[in-house]
Design an enzyme around this catalytic site. Structure first.
Site, mmCIF file in Angstrom:
data_model
loop_
_atom_site.group_PDB
_atom_site.id
_atom_site.type_symbol
_atom_site.label_atom_id
_atom_site.label_comp_id
_atom_site.label_asym_id
_atom_site.label_seq_id
_atom_site.Cartn_x
_atom_site.Cartn_y
_atom_site.Cartn_z
ATOM 1 N N CYS A 111 6.077 2.329 -3.598
ATOM 2 C CA CYS A 111 6.738 3.593 -3.905
ATOM 3 C C CYS A 111 8.224 3.555 -3.508
ATOM 4 C CB CYS A 111 6.000 4.763 -3.249
ATOM 5 S SG CYS A 111 6.422 6.368 -3.987
ATOM 6 N N HIS A 219 0.517 4.130 -4.955
ATOM 7 C CA HIS A 219 0.149 3.936 -3.550
ATOM 8 C C HIS A 219 -1.174 3.192 -3.427
ATOM 9 C CE1 HIS A 219 3.183 6.321 -1.317
ATOM 10 N NE2 HIS A 219 3.358 6.866 -2.512
ATOM 11 N N GLU A 221 -2.159 1.468 -1.042
ATOM 12 C CA GLU A 221 -2.648 1.458 0.345
ATOM 13 C C GLU A 221 -3.691 2.548 0.598
ATOM 14 O OE1 GLU A 221 0.215 4.791 0.498
ATOM 15 O OE2 GLU A 221 0.136 2.880 -0.547
#
Length: 250
Positions: A111, A219, A221
């Site tokens: 990001c 994202h 993660e």
């Protein structure tokens, strides 16, 4: 000893105090999917020298964050009053990106990290991509539950023969979308690895990189262990970091 991945912190003012911080979701993804040891690097007014970071780190993660890159770094007028910026992070990360690539240290950008890579290499951003005709609103609904905010929102199509396609084994897959800025002019030396259906650049790699150098706009993660493409991205980053550590110790 597991390889070490350094993460440059955000700074945040809480009352009279400045804090250096990193979201837990990044730490968890690195530990659970990349199998590395995360180390946090404070975003100091006088940044820690890249050589000192590389002396302990086998890879670098450039995370997302709630702040936006200050617009003067890519030739725009200052942001309206009240926009969340983090000048200390900018000062640390934009210089570190170049040093990472020069030194051949594996890197993953997420990001804001993708935007930092693009700006550091001479590219520009849309400060508010949702205001561009023909683009979707890539921001999350902050009133929704967190699992909805970070749930799948749109598809990305990977570049045939590219790094991301190789890592994920996918030509098209679903991602979340939690950002207000996006790449406008792609920096020289970067290649597009994935696009959204509205032509927003969703992933890039570094041409001729000495080591793994990938950045994505979404994202991965977020609960990376529950999403196959995300798991594969962190697996590949972890493998690159382990390989770099091995070469460093020979």
């Amino acid at each position: 000893m597991k390889p070490i991945v350094a993460i440059v912190c955000d700074t945040n003012q809480q009352g009279p105090h400045i804090y250096h911080q990193v979201g837990d979701k990044y730490v968890q993804a690195l530990v659970r999917c990349a199998d590395v040891t995360p180390v946090l690097i404070p975003a100091l007014e006088n940044p820690i020298a890249a050589a000192d970071i590389f002396a302990i780190a086998d890879g670098i993660l450039f995370t997302g964050g709630y702040s936006n890159i200050q617009r003067h770094h890519y030739g725009e007028e200052p942001a309206p009053e009240g926009e969340h910026e983090d000048p200390r992070r900018d000062k640390n990360t934009l210089a570190l990106v170049k040093a990472v690539l020069d030194a051949g240290v594996p890197m993953l950008g997420i990001c804001r990290g993708l935007q930092e890579l693009n700006v550091a290499m001479g590219g520009t951003l849309y400060p508010r991509v949702h205001e561009i005709e023909g683009r979707m609103d890539h921001r999350e609904d902050k009133n929704a539950p967190i699992d909805v905010q970070y749930g799948h929102a749109h598809a990305v199509s990977t570049t045939e023969g590219g790094l991301l396609a190789s890592v994920t084994g996918e030509s098209r897959f679903m991602v979340n979308t939690v950002h207000g800025q996006a790449i406008r002019d792609l920096a020289p030396g970067l290649s597009i690895e994935a696009l959204a259906d509205d032509e927003t650049i969703e992933a890039v790699s570094v041409d001729g990189a000495k080591e793994f150098a990938l950045a994505v706009q979404w994202h991965p993660e977020w609960k990376a262990w529950d999403d196959q493409p995300s798991t594969k991205i962190f697996n590949a980053f972890g493998d690159a970091v382990r390989g770099h550590k091995t070469k460093r110790t020979l």
